[in-house]
Design an enzyme around this catalytic site. Structure first.
Site, mmCIF file in Angstrom:
data_model
loop_
_atom_site.group_PDB
_atom_site.id
_atom_site.type_symbol
_atom_site.label_atom_id
_atom_site.label_comp_id
_atom_site.label_asym_id
_atom_site.label_seq_id
_atom_site.Cartn_x
_atom_site.Cartn_y
_atom_site.Cartn_z
ATOM 1 N N LYS A 81 69.822 29.315 21.919
ATOM 2 C CA LYS A 81 67.763 29.419 21.998
ATOM 3 C C LYS A 81 67.021 28.346 21.814
ATOM 4 O O LYS A 81 67.635 27.504 20.942
ATOM 5 C CB LYS A 81 68.135 30.340 20.622
ATOM 6 C CG LYS A 81 66.710 30.919 20.453
ATOM 7 C CD LYS A 81 66.654 31.272 19.079
ATOM 8 C CE LYS A 81 65.003 31.371 18.014
ATOM 9 N NZ LYS A 81 64.810 31.908 16.773
ATOM 10 N N ALA A 107 60.193 36.796 16.610
ATOM 11 C CA ALA A 107 60.640 36.131 14.292
ATOM 12 C C ALA A 107 58.781 37.022 14.238
ATOM 13 O O ALA A 107 58.229 37.405 15.694
ATOM 14 C CB ALA A 107 59.507 34.231 15.087
#
Lengths: 254, 325
Positions: free
Chosen positions: A93, A181
Site C-alpha cells: 500500500k 481513509a
C-alpha cells in the site's frame, strides 16, 4: 467480481493494525469482522517489529504492508523493499504524504513511486485523492487498484466528496476501487459500498472505538449491507411521494 | 518459613520481594546488574499513578487494581496527590470529548480553573481534572523499596541466580522471554528536561492522536516527558521524529519549554503479553511475574500481592494464567 491482483477477497473490509489497546483486542477485531486484509506499517518500527509482525501474520489474512510515514519517493521505495522481505508479499500500500495537517498524499511523487515499484515487480495499492487524472496516471504507471480517500486519515468525516467518488467509479469501471481513509462510522462504509466500491480500508474508526471488536463487526455488517444494496439496484430518490398502493378506487369521500 | 529467591531488581522484583517479606518469607534478590539503575526499564518510567486516565486505552483490571497502587506506594515512598490534568489543543477537542466518555472520576475544567490549578497552562481553555490520581519519582521509589528490603535483612546478590533453587520468582522483564515466548517488547522513548521557567505541579497529559503524551514534574524545574509506544524491539536509540514529537508537545503546552535543557534521553522496551496485562505463571519451581507493560508502578503492587498469595498461601489471584508446578 473484481479481484485485487488476482486475489478474490471473501470480505470487502480491510483493516489497519495500528492504535489498538492491545494485540489481543486487534485479533478479536479481525475475528469478529472477518476482515480479509490487514495493513501493517513498517517505517517507524525500523526493522525491529518482528514479534508484532508475526502476530499480524498469525491472523491468517492477506497482509498489505504500507509505507505510512514516508514523505519521499526514496523512503517509500526502501520501505516497500523491506516490506517485501519481511512479509514475503508483492503487495504494497503506497502511502506518500505531502501535507502534514491533512496527511494528503503527494500525488506527483505517488505516481513516480508507483512506476518504480511496479517495474520492480510490486503490486501497488496507491492511497490517492479522488482526482480522476491522477487515477489515470497511476493506472498508466502500472497500478491495477486505486484507493481514493473518503476524507483525511483519522478524521472520521466519511465521504467528503461523493460526487468525485461516483465519478471515479464510472471513469474506472474495471478497476478495483477502495475507499481508504476518512471512514468514521459504519454508515460511511456502507455509503462507499453503495457507490459500487469494491472494498473499504479503515483503521482509526475501529482501533479507537470504545469497543474495537464490536465496531469491527459493525463495519463488516455495513460493508456487506452496502454491497448487497449496490447489487440490488436501489431506487432513485424523488421529490414527491409515490404511493406504493394506488389511490384510485379508494372510498375517498369517506 | 520459606526461602524465596527473587530474580531481577526492577520495580516488579522489588515489589514482589517487599510483599514476600511482609508475608514472612526470607528473601534473597539476584540481579547481575546490581541495585536499581538505568539498566532496568522501570528506571525510565513516568511514575504516574493514573488508573482513571490509563483506562482510556486499557482493560478493566488496570482501573481496578491500579487504584490500590496509590495507597501501597504511599506507605513505601513519597507520593504527590494532586491529580492529573488532561488538556487538548483547540483542534483536538473531539479527542478530549472522547477521553471524557471513556473515563471516569474527573471533573471538567474551564480556563479559569486551569489558570488556578496550573497558571502556566493559561493558554488552554478546556480540560479534565482527575483529582484522585497521584504521581511519584520512580527512581526514588525504587531506591526506597531497595532500602526497605535491605533494612529487612534481604540480601542483594550482584550475580545470576544459582541454578536449581528450591523456589524462585522470576521478575526479569523482557529478559525472561527465553522462557516466556509470548512476551514482546514495546519501545518507549522519553526525555528528562530542566526548565525552571515553567512551573507545573502535577502530571499533565496533552491529548495526541498517536501516543499518550505527558509531562511529569520531578521537582526543581525538572520534568519527565514521555512516552512513545512503538511496536519495535530495538531499544538502541531514540529517533529524531520521536524527539521532535515529544519536544513539540512540551512546546505546545508552554512555549517557554523551548528554552529547556535536555538532561537525559531514555529508550527502553516494556515487557508485554498480547493483552498488555500482567501475568503470574508457575512453571516447576519458578514463578514468573511479568508483562507490566506501561503500568510498572501502577500494577506492580497487585502483581506482587498475587505472587505472595501464590507462593506463600497457594492462593490464585486473577493474574495467574498457568500453573505447572
Amino acid at each position: 467480481m473484481r479481484t485485487f491482483y488476482g486475489t478474490e477477497l471473501a470480505n470487502p473490509l480491510m483493516l489497519g493494525t495500528a492504535q489498538y489497546p492491545s494485540p489481543a483486542i486487534l485479533e478479536q477485531a479481525f475475528r469478529e469482522s472477518g476482515a480479509a486484509v490487514a495493513t501493517v506499517s513498517l517505517r517507524r518500527e525500523g526493522g525491529a517489529g518482528q514479534t508484532f509482525w508475526q502476530m499480524i501474520q498469525d491472523l491468517g489474512v492477506n497482509i498489505l504492508p504500507n509505507t505510512a510515514g514516508c514523505h519521499t519517493v526514496k523512503e517509500t521505495v526502501t520501505t516497500a523493499h523491506m516490506a517485501r522481505e519481511v512479509f514475503d508479499t508483492r503487495w504494497i500500500k503506497l502511502e506518500l504524504i505531502g501535507h502534514t495537517d491533512s496527511l494528503q498524499p503527494d500525488v506527483f511523487q505517488l505516481v513516480e513511486a508507483a512506476r518504480i515499484l511496479t517495474e520492480d515487480g510490486f503490486q501497488v495499492f496507491p492511497y490517492t485523492t479522488d482526482d480522476l487524472v491522477v487515477g489515470e496516471h497511476l493506472l498508466e504507471a502500472g497500478c491495477e487498484v486505486l484507493m481514493p480517500w473518503g476524507a483525511p486519515i483519522g478524521s472520521g468525516r466519511g465521504l467528503n466528496n461523493e460526487y468525485a467518488l461516483r465519478a471515479m467509479r464510472s471513469e474506472f469501471p474495471d478497476t478495483p476501487l477502495v475507499v481508504d481513509a476518512g471512514i468514521g462510522r459504519p454508515s460511511h462504509a456502507a455509503h462507499a459500498m453503495e457507490l459500487g466500491y469494491d472494498a473499504v480500508l479503515l483503521n482509526t474508526a475501529v482501533a479507537r472505538a470504545g469497543e474495537p471488536p464490536m465496531m469491527a463487526k459493525a463495519m463488516a455488517l455495513a460493508v456487506e449491507a452496502g454491497r448487497l444494496a449496490f447489487e440490488a439496484d436501489p431506487i432513485e430518490a424523488r421529490d414527491m411521494a409515490e404511493a406504493s398502493t394506488p389511490v384510485i378506487g379508494k372510498a375517498f369521500l369517506s | 518459613m520459606s526461602d524465596v529467591a527473587v530474580i531481577g531488581a526492577g520495580v516488579a522484583g522489588l515489589a514482589v520481594a517487599t510483599e514476600l517479606v511482609a508475608g514472612g518469607a526470607k528473601v534473597d534478590v539476584y540481579d547481575p546488574a546490581g541495585p536499581p539503575g538505568p539498566h532496568g526499564c522501570s528506571w525510565w518510567a513516568g511514575g504516574m499513578l493514573a488508573p482513571w486516565c490509563e483506562f482510556e486505552n486499557a482493560e478493566e483490571p488496570v482501573l481496578r487494581l491500579g487504584q490500590k497502587a496509590i495507597e501501597w506506594w504511599a506507605s513505601k515512598t513519597e507520593i504527590t496527590r494532586k491529580g492529573t490534568l488532561v488538556v487538548a489543543s483547540a483542534r483536538d477537542l473531539p479527542d478530549l470529548r472522547r477521553f471524557a466518555r471513556r473515563t471516569e472520576a474527573y471533573y471538567e475544567v474551564a480556563r479559569e480553573d486551569i489558570a488556578q490549578l496550573e497558571p502556566d497552562l493559561s493558554r488552554f481553555g478546556k480540560g479534565l481534572h482527575f483529582e484522585q490520581e497521584a504521581h511519584l519519582d520512580p527512581r526514588k521509589a525504587l531506591q526506597d523499596l531497595y532500602r526497605g528490603l535491605v533494612d529487612n535483612k534481604v540480601t542483594f546478590h550482584r550475580q545470576l541466580a544459582p541454578p536449581r533453587l528450591p523456589l524462585s520468582v522470576d521478575c526479569r522483564g523482557l529478559h525472561a522471554r527465553d522462557t516466556l515466548h509470548d512476551l514482546r517488547g514495546v519501545k518507549g522513548e522519553m526525555l528528562i528536561i530542566r526548565c525552571p521557567d515553567v512551573i507545573l505541579t502535577r502530571p499533565i497529559r496533552l491529548l495526541h492522536p498517536r501516543m499518550p503524551l505527558y509531562i511529569v514534574p520531578r521537582g526543581d524545574g525538572i520534568y519527565m516527558l514521555g512516552a512513545t509506544m512503538i511496536e519495535s524491539e530495538d531499544s538502541s536509540r531514540i529517533t529524531a521524529r520521536s524527539m521532535l514529537e515529544l519536544l513539540s508537545a512540551a512546546y505546545a503546552l508552554n512555549p517557554a519549554f523551548g528554552e529547556a535543557e535536555v538532561l537525559e534521553i531514555g529508550v527502553d522496551l516494556r515487557p508485554a503479553f498480547a493483552d498488555n496485562l500482567p501475568r503470574i505463571r508457575r512453571l516447576g519451581r519458578t514463578v514468573y511475574a511479568n508483562g507490566l507493560y506501561r503500568h510498572g508502578y501502577l500494577l506492580a503492587p497487585a502483581l506482587a500481592q498475587g505472587v505472595a498469595d501464590l507462593v506463600l498461601e497457594n492462593k490464585y489471584s486473577e493474574m495467574v494464567d498457568e500453573d505447572r508446578a
